[in-house]
Design an enzyme around this catalytic site. Structure first.
Site, PDB file in Angstrom:
ATOM      1  N   ASP A  39      29.832 -18.998  34.362  1.00 13.34           N
ATOM      2  CA  ASP A  39      29.336 -18.467  35.634  1.00 13.34           C
ATOM      3  C   ASP A  39      30.420 -17.698  36.398  1.00 13.34           C
ATOM      4  OD1 ASP A  39      30.884 -20.653  36.139  1.00 13.34           O
ATOM      5  OD2 ASP A  39      29.486 -21.615  37.529  1.00 13.34           O
ATOM      6  N   HIS A 244      48.521   2.352  24.124  1.00 14.19           N
ATOM      7  CA  HIS A 244      47.954   1.494  25.174  1.00 14.19           C
ATOM      8  C   HIS A 244      48.261   0.017  24.897  1.00 14.19           C
ATOM      9  CE1 HIS A 244      44.887   4.748  26.641  1.00 14.19           C
ATOM     10  NE2 HIS A 244      46.118   4.985  27.017  1.00 14.19           N
ATOM     11  N   ASP A 261      53.925   1.860  31.729  1.00 16.52           N
ATOM     12  CA  ASP A 261      52.889   2.823  32.158  1.00 16.52           C
ATOM     13  C   ASP A 261      51.970   2.030  33.063  1.00 16.52           C
ATOM     14  OD1 ASP A 261      50.635   4.411  32.409  1.00 16.52           O
ATOM     15  OD2 ASP A 261      50.569   4.990  30.304  1.00 16.52           O
ATOM     16  N   ASP A 272      49.029   6.778  38.134  1.00 18.02           N
ATOM     17  CA  ASP A 272      49.195   6.600  36.682  1.00 18.02           C
ATOM     18  C   ASP A 272      50.583   7.146  36.326  1.00 18.02           C
ATOM     19  OD1 ASP A 272      48.946   6.384  33.968  1.00 18.02           O
ATOM     20  OD2 ASP A 272      47.383   7.920  33.757  1.00 18.02           O
ATOM     21  N   HIS A 351      48.958  12.980  21.543  1.00 20.88           N
ATOM     22  CA  HIS A 351      47.950  13.001  22.612  1.00 20.88           C
ATOM     23  C   HIS A 351      48.060  14.286  23.426  1.00 20.88           C
ATOM     24  CE1 HIS A 351      51.098  11.658  25.455  1.00 20.88           C
ATOM     25  NE2 HIS A 351      51.412  10.693  24.601  1.00 20.88           N
ATOM     26  N   HIS A 355      45.603  14.311  32.083  1.00 23.02           N
ATOM     27  CA  HIS A 355      44.181  14.251  32.451  1.00 23.02           C
ATOM     28  C   HIS A 355      44.058  14.359  33.960  1.00 23.02           C
ATOM     29  CE1 HIS A 355      45.271  10.098  33.519  1.00 23.02           C
ATOM     30  NE2 HIS A 355      45.951  10.094  32.377  1.00 23.02           N
ATOM     31  N   HIS A 362      41.285   8.193  34.417  1.00 21.84           N
ATOM     32  CA  HIS A 362      40.921   9.384  33.636  1.00 21.84           C
ATOM     33  C   HIS A 362      39.740   9.980  34.389  1.00 21.84           C
ATOM     34  CE1 HIS A 362      42.801   7.439  29.796  1.00 21.84           C
ATOM     35  NE2 HIS A 362      43.694   7.839  30.665  1.00 21.84           N
ATOM     36  N   GLU A 385      52.173  14.018  30.966  1.00 20.62           N
ATOM     37  CA  GLU A 385      52.712  12.816  30.327  1.00 20.62           C
ATOM     38  C   GLU A 385      53.067  12.983  28.852  1.00 20.62           C
ATOM     39  OE1 GLU A 385      49.678   9.727  29.610  1.00 20.62           O
ATOM     40  OE2 GLU A 385      48.355  10.844  30.952  1.00 20.62           O
ATOM     41  N   TYR A 389      56.868   9.308  19.833  1.00 23.48           N
ATOM     42  CA  TYR A 389      56.729   7.954  19.294  1.00 23.48           C
ATOM     43  C   TYR A 389      57.188   8.003  17.837  1.00 23.48           C
ATOM     44  CZ  TYR A 389      53.730   8.397  23.344  1.00 23.48           C
ATOM     45  OH  TYR A 389      53.252   8.701  24.604  1.00 23.48           O
ATOM     46  N   ARG A 407      57.756   7.837  26.745  1.00 20.63           N
ATOM     47  CA  ARG A 407      56.748   8.641  27.466  1.00 20.63           C
ATOM     48  C   ARG A 407      57.215   8.744  28.913  1.00 20.63           C
ATOM     49  NH1 ARG A 407      52.425   6.336  25.930  1.00 20.63           N
ATOM     50  NH2 ARG A 407      51.869   4.910  27.617  1.00 20.63           N
ATOM     51  N   GLU A 409      55.577  10.090  32.589  1.00 18.61           N
ATOM     52  CA  GLU A 409      54.297  10.533  33.164  1.00 18.61           C
ATOM     53  C   GLU A 409      54.403  10.622  34.672  1.00 18.61           C
ATOM     54  OE1 GLU A 409      51.030   7.757  32.526  1.00 18.61           O
ATOM     55  OE2 GLU A 409      49.581   9.366  32.916  1.00 18.61           O
TER      56      GLU A 409
HETATM   57  N1  GLY Z   1      47.625   4.955  31.513  1.00 22.47           N
HETATM   58  C1  GLY Z   1      46.776   5.634  30.635  1.00 22.47           C
HETATM   59  C2  GLY Z   1      47.132   7.039  30.551  1.00 22.47           C
HETATM   60  O1  GLY Z   1      48.263   7.393  30.790  1.00 22.47           O
HETATM   61  O2  GLY Z   1      46.319   7.887  30.312  1.00 22.47           O
HETATM   62 MN    MN Z   2      47.764   9.052  32.085  1.00 18.63          MN
HETATM   63 MN    MN Z   3      49.552   6.290  32.027  1.00 13.43          MN
END
Ligand code: GLY
Ligand code: MN
Ligand code: MN
Length: 442
Positions: A39, A244, A261, A272, A351, A355, A362, A385, A389, A407, A409
């Protein structure tokens, strides 16, 4: 209630109504509670389209914007009614009258009456702006009602009713942030930036990834964020090769890089931000080489941002700089143009450049218009970003590079003459990171 938010919502509803043709309705379902176990529910988060147009944060609601054939407009809400017992257990509800008084609905009804009332609301209209497939319950209610009305249509008693996607109207509006949204995004970024600085100071060998994630969550929620924008990614060493990665019980190793991140959500607006730094506070030569390469690509990509450039241009600046750097380090071999054409970088950078950012991390909005990359305009907010890797298992790499992942960002607002980095308060130059990691004051 936040009067600035309510005024912003009112302006947005007027903008939507101005875009709707006469004889139409926009239907936006709110989010429903979702069961976690037995619940216990997951923390409730209102649907972003619903928030954007109403500011209303209770579950199980509907919002309708109607423009009839004579262009008369109406804002209708369906909400849970007041209920003394339910409110003792689960908290205050505005109820049927409250949403009219506070949220400026012209009409409001109990949500249990949604399907009953809908036939009358839709009768005589020609278009329903609703993205079918987004909410199964609403899909069923709307399609069943339309089927009933089609019987009247076939007898010539009612116009035929077509479904149209809501996205082109609503999500294109959400793509350009208004002043209220920019303030919230700035606050989300500032709170998150100080959270990142805190983690830079705390990072040390022997701590677990989950402990740093807990520190970030505590920092953001203590500073007034309603939640995190997404589950923080705290990844040390090779774990950072998983884009992720969820914080694990892995202990930080002094010779590893740590990738964080993470972003808070302030008044439902997301930050982000990613930073990567050495656990021991000093980059090794190999780590510094990869880091500088990514930082150079990110810096040049951000510098290119201004109204009129295409979204895809950001990725092409990143790719060009990355490939140049990888060739200089001897990681890729060959000529620049063919390496780019053959996408020889994509096993190490797989990637996109980033975004849109807003109510959703996103965020919504098309990246292409008429098949062509969208041009940036002032008021858009986006991430930049790039990352590299280098898998620990890649034996084609010199052993000194294996297992390094970086990374970086940042969150960028497009302005009338360029850009503003909303996340600029977190250091990213090697010397600035190393300085803050030596416990300089925040
Ligand atoms: N934190 C997810 C991205 O950077 O898109
Ligand atoms: Mn991002
Ligand atoms: Mn991110």
């Amino acid at each position: 209630m936040d009067s600035e938010l309510l005024s912003a919502c009112k302006r947005r509803r007027l903008d939507v109504l101005n875009s709707l043709p006469p004889g139409s309705v926009l239907v936006v379902p709110g989010a429903q509670e979702s069961r976690r176990n037995n619940d216990v529910n997951y923390n409730f988060r209102q649907d972003s389209d619903f928030l954007y147009l109403s500011g209303f944060t209770e579950p199980n609601s509907y919002l309708l914007l109607v423009k009839d054939l004579s262009s008369q407009t109406k804002f209708i809400m369906f909400v849970e009614p007041k209920d003394a017992v339910a409110e003792i257990w689960n908290g205050f509800r505005y109820g049927i009258e409250g949403v009219k008084e506070v949220f400026a609905a012209d009409e409001s009804y109990p949500v249990a009456k949604f399907s009953d009332k809908l036939e009358k609301i839709l009768d005589g209209l020609q278009a329903i702006y609703y993205s079918l497939g987004t909410c199964p319950t609403t899909d069923d209610i709307l399609t069943n009602t339309v089927k009933k009305l089609h019987k009247k249509t076939s007898r010539g008693l009612s116009p035929s009713l077509a479904f149209k996607p809501a996205t082109p109207i609503l999500h294109e509006m959400r793509l350009i942030k208004d002043d209220y949204e920019i303030k919230c995004l700035e606050r989300a970024c500032n709170i998150s930036a100080s959270g990142h600085k805190l983690l830079m100071q705390k990072a040390a060998a022997g701590l677990h990834e989950y402990q740093l994630a807990a520190d970030f969550i505590h920092h953001c929620t203590y500073a007034g964020c309603n939640d995190l924008a997404y589950q923080p990614i705290v990844a040390s060493g090779v774990n950072a090769c998983c884009l992720h990665h969820m914080p694990s019980d892995k202990e930080l190793n002094k010779d590893d890089l740590l990738l964080v991140d993470a972003g808070g959500e302030y008044k439902h607006y997301a930050a982000d931000i990613t930073r990567t730094y050495p656990v021991k506070g000093k980059f090794s030569k190999a780590q510094a080489a990869i880091y500088s390469l990514v930082l150079n690509a990110q810096t040049k990509a951000i510098a290119a941002i201004k109204p009129g450039i295409e979204f895809e241009h950001i990725q092409s600046v990143i790719v060009t700089e990355m490939v140049k750097g990888l060739v200089e380090l001897g990681i890729l071999k060959g000529d620049l143009v063919s390496l780019i054409q053959q996408k020889s970088y994509d096993k190490y950078y797989m990637h996109s450049s980033g975004h849109w950012l807003g109510l959703d991390v996103h965020d919504v909005g098309f990246y292409k218009v008429d098949g062509k990359s969208r041009q940036l305009v002032a008021g858009m907010c986006l991430t930049v970003e790039p990352g590299l890797y280098l898998p620990a298992t890649d034996t084609t790499l010199d052993s000194k590079w294996r297992g390094i992942a970086v990374r970086i960002e940042d969150d960028i607002l497009v302005t009338s003459n360029g850009y503003k980095v909303l996340s600029a308060n977190v250091p990213k130059d090697i010397s600035a990171i190393e300085a803050i990691m030596q416990h300089e004051t925040l």
